[in-house]
Design a protein around this motif. Structure first.
Motif, short mmCIF file in Angstrom:
data_model
loop_
_atom_site.label_atom_id
_atom_site.label_comp_id
_atom_site.label_asym_id
_atom_site.label_seq_id
_atom_site.Cartn_x
_atom_site.Cartn_y
_atom_site.Cartn_z
N ARG A 310 1.05 -1.15 -0.30
CA ARG A 310 0.24 -0.12 -0.16
C ARG A 310 0.80 1.03 0.01
O ARG A 310 0.44 2.40 0.96
CB ARG A 310 -1.19 0.20 1.41
CG ARG A 310 -2.00 -1.00 1.46
CD ARG A 310 -2.47 -0.76 2.59
NE ARG A 310 -3.52 -2.36 2.25
CZ ARG A 310 -3.70 -2.80 4.15
NH1 ARG A 310 -3.64 -2.02 4.85
NH2 ARG A 310 -3.97 -4.58 4.15
N HIS A 312 2.02 4.80 -1.12
CA HIS A 312 1.44 5.82 -2.31
C HIS A 312 2.60 5.88 -3.73
O HIS A 312 3.58 6.57 -3.30
CB HIS A 312 0.68 6.82 -1.40
CG HIS A 312 -0.30 6.42 -0.62
ND1 HIS A 312 0.04 5.70 0.46
CD2 HIS A 312 -1.61 6.56 -0.80
CE1 HIS A 312 -1.84 4.76 0.55
NE2 HIS A 312 -2.40 4.99 0.05
N SER A 314 2.59 9.58 -7.21
CA SER A 314 1.81 10.14 -8.19
C SER A 314 2.37 10.39 -9.36
O SER A 314 3.49 10.23 -9.13
CB SER A 314 1.14 12.08 -7.54
OG SER A 314 1.29 12.81 -7.74
N ARG A 406 -1.77 14.38 -1.14
CA ARG A 406 -1.26 13.31 -1.73
C ARG A 406 0.26 13.46 -1.76
O ARG A 406 0.93 12.37 -1.21
CB ARG A 406 -1.33 13.09 -3.00
CG ARG A 406 -0.91 11.82 -3.08
CD ARG A 406 -1.75 10.64 -3.30
NE ARG A 406 -1.13 9.17 -4.23
CZ ARG A 406 -2.41 8.44 -4.56
NH1 ARG A 406 -3.36 7.99 -3.01
NH2 ARG A 406 -2.27 7.45 -4.72
N VAL A 410 3.37 11.19 0.15
CA VAL A 410 4.36 10.29 -0.22
C VAL A 410 5.88 10.38 0.30
O VAL A 410 6.08 9.42 0.88
CB VAL A 410 4.58 10.89 -1.68
CG1 VAL A 410 5.11 10.23 -2.04
CG2 VAL A 410 3.03 9.90 -2.83
N GLU A 413 6.07 8.73 4.18
CA GLU A 413 6.17 6.93 3.66
C GLU A 413 7.23 7.11 3.31
O GLU A 413 8.06 5.90 4.11
CB GLU A 413 5.18 6.83 2.75
CG GLU A 413 3.73 6.27 3.09
CD GLU A 413 3.21 5.89 2.01
OE1 GLU A 413 3.08 5.38 0.74
OE2 GLU A 413 1.59 5.74 2.04
N ALA A 433 2.19 -0.84 -5.16
CA ALA A 433 1.80 0.13 -4.85
C ALA A 433 0.30 0.19 -3.91
O ALA A 433 -0.92 -1.13 -4.72
CB ALA A 433 0.60 0.70 -6.46
N ALA A 434 -0.52 0.71 -3.75
CA ALA A 434 -1.86 1.33 -2.88
C ALA A 434 -2.67 1.14 -3.95
O ALA A 434 -2.40 1.48 -4.99
CB ALA A 434 -2.38 2.44 -2.20
N PRO A 458 4.93 2.87 -7.18
CA PRO A 458 3.96 4.03 -7.33
C PRO A 458 4.65 5.29 -7.66
O PRO A 458 5.65 5.34 -7.44
CB PRO A 458 2.91 4.50 -6.11
CG PRO A 458 3.56 4.16 -4.89
CD PRO A 458 4.62 2.93 -5.19
N ALA A 461 7.13 7.52 -6.28
CA ALA A 461 7.38 7.22 -4.85
C ALA A 461 8.67 6.50 -4.53
O ALA A 461 8.62 6.76 -3.59
CB ALA A 461 6.86 5.63 -4.36
#
Length: 462
Positions: A310, A312, A314, A406, A410, A413, A433-434, A458, A461
């Motif tokens: 999971r 995240h 973009s 978002r 990122v 995390e 990836a989530a 992702p 990330a």
């Protein structure tokens, strides 16, 4: 922002105050190489609750089977998501064949769900004669112990693993460990149950049966009278009698419990076993993962790597959170439109109300009050155009704020992963990836398997 800062500070403290802003990338975990290795016979997915162990175990099972291995997945998750995702109505203590495994060289996939009490019953039936087994199974204390004694679920998971490996029917056994409060419970369970069976309370209750005859009865009269004077008031005399009956019947089996637990523990230490620690990029989950990595090293158990679920990201990572927030504020600033020119637009809600005296002149006729309110087509068109433009600006500002949130996630995390990597640079990592929804079929499990194999982070990330 204060909450995030506090969380980061707590994580730093728990991780030995390690801050890794320029941490070197962790080595990649090659899950396909792990699944293809014929020397690997057991893969144990472990980690704290709610991090995706069940999905990871199922996805690995599907991928290994479609790459030619004969696999059984043992889950201890009571949510039954594994059965649903594999298209099986229900799972039980017997391995069930999963249909739909594709591939030219596909092997087989079986799945099962641990039935804790049934596994305990099977042990009794296998190691006691018919009459004694029946006495044990019908004993109230045994029924309570087999259904809910602390550590029984983890111990029975170890028992079932040992049984499956002894059958030598599968190339690969994948274990989804119990959803315990701590991932360490899976390793501690055999010792915990062994301590219970070796405890003073059990030894006292076993003594009359071991001594036998009049000596046993004399000990029983003296010893049990002392116990019933205290424990009997708390637990009840019938409870103590049930326990003694259980212990007398199980006496010959206690050594077998410890022997099998020791054998399974050695099996987990063997080169043919690989542990995968599963976590999410959150401080608590990675803190638990770090403890487990250290514990596996201390117990000399083979760690394959970390599965980070999971994660995240973009696709617009070049737009930072700061720039997105600044752009949103600029759009908010142009939302006030010049009203003196007769154009409608976004205004402060406090300006929306108009004094009633400006609308109605009590001294004028009814016609006079409303003759100036005739619609002006040109003004109405301009008003709609301005309102539409303002609505677009509002929507854009909202999307920019969502993007900023978002990117903050990122970044948080990434910091958390960097701290773990700084503490354990030797641990290989793959990240998933989530997903927008839950995995509920084989296609979803295949997609997870692909991500596990490629280590697909992702966008934005890493």
């Amino acid at each position: 922002m204060t909450q995030d800062t506090d969380t980061d500070a707590e994580t730093d403290a728990a991780a030995g105050s390690v801050t890794a802003t320029t941490t070197a990338p962790a080595p990649a975990l090659e899950t396909d190489a792990l699944l293809d290795d014929p020397g690997i016979r057991i893969v144990v997915c472990c980690g704290s609750g709610g991090v995706g162990k069940t999905t990871t175990a199922a996805a690995l099972g599907v991928r290994a089977a479609e790459r030619g291995r004969k696999v059984v997945v043992l889950t201890i998750d009571p949510a039954r998501r594994l059965a649903q995702s594999m298209g099986i109505d229900s799972l039980d203590n017997i391995p069930r064949r999963v249909s739909g495994i594709d591939g030219e060289s596909a092997g087989e996939l079986h799945a099962m769900m641990l039935d804790m009490k049934r596994t305990f019953d099977e042990i009794v039936e296998a190691h006691a004669d018919g009459e004694r087994a029946r006495a044990i199974l019908e004993n109230p204390f045994y029924q309570s112990l087999s259904a809910g004694f602390a550590g029984t679920q983890e111990y029975m998971a170890m028992e079932k693993l040992g049984q499956l490996r002894a059958r030598n029917e599968w190339d690969l056994i994948i274990v989804d460990t119990p959803p315990s409060r701590s991932a360490l419970d899976f390793l501690d369970a055999p010792k915990r149950l062994g301590s219970f069976l070796d405890g003073k309370f059990i030894k006292v209750l076993m003594a009359p049966a071991k001594m036998g005859g009049r000596a046993g009865m004399k000990f029983l009269n003296v010893g049990m009278s002392m116990m019933t004077g205290t424990l009997g008031k708390l637990l009840g005399g019938q409870f103590l009698r049930d326990v003694q009956t259980f212990v007398a019947a199980m006496d010959t089996m206690f050594g077998g419990f410890r022997t099998r637990a020791d054998a399974t523990y050695k099996l987990l230490q063997a080169p043919g076993t690989a542990f995968l620690v599963v976590a999410t990029p959150e401080p608590d989950a990675l803190r638990e993962a770090a403890y487990f990595v250290e514990r596996l090293a201390a117990e000399e158990m083979p760690l394959a790597g970390l599965v980070l679920n999971r994660v995240h990201g973009s696709d617009a990572a070049r737009l930072s959170a700061e720039r997105a927030l600044a752009a949103a504020e600029n759009l908010d600033g142009v939302g006030i439109v010049d009203q003196t020119a007769g154009k409608a637009g976004l205004r402060d809600p406090a300006d929306w109300s108009v004094p009633s005296e400006t609308l109605v002149d009590p001294d004028a006729s009814e016609h006079d009050n409303f003759e100036d309110l005739e619609p002006d087509p040109e003004a109405a068109t301009e008003s709609r155009t301005a309102t539409k433009a303002a609505s677009v600006e509002q929507l854009t500002a909202g999307l920019l704020r969502l993007h900023a949130e978002r990117m903050q996630v990122v970044a948080r995390e990434q910091r958390t992963r960097d701290r773990f990597t700084a503490l354990h640079p030797e641990v290989a990592v793959t990240q998933v990836a989530a997903l927008p929804g839950d995995v509920h079929d084989l296609a979803g499990l295949r997609a997870i398997g692909d991500r596990l194999a490629t280590g697909s982070a992702p966008a934005g990330a890493a």
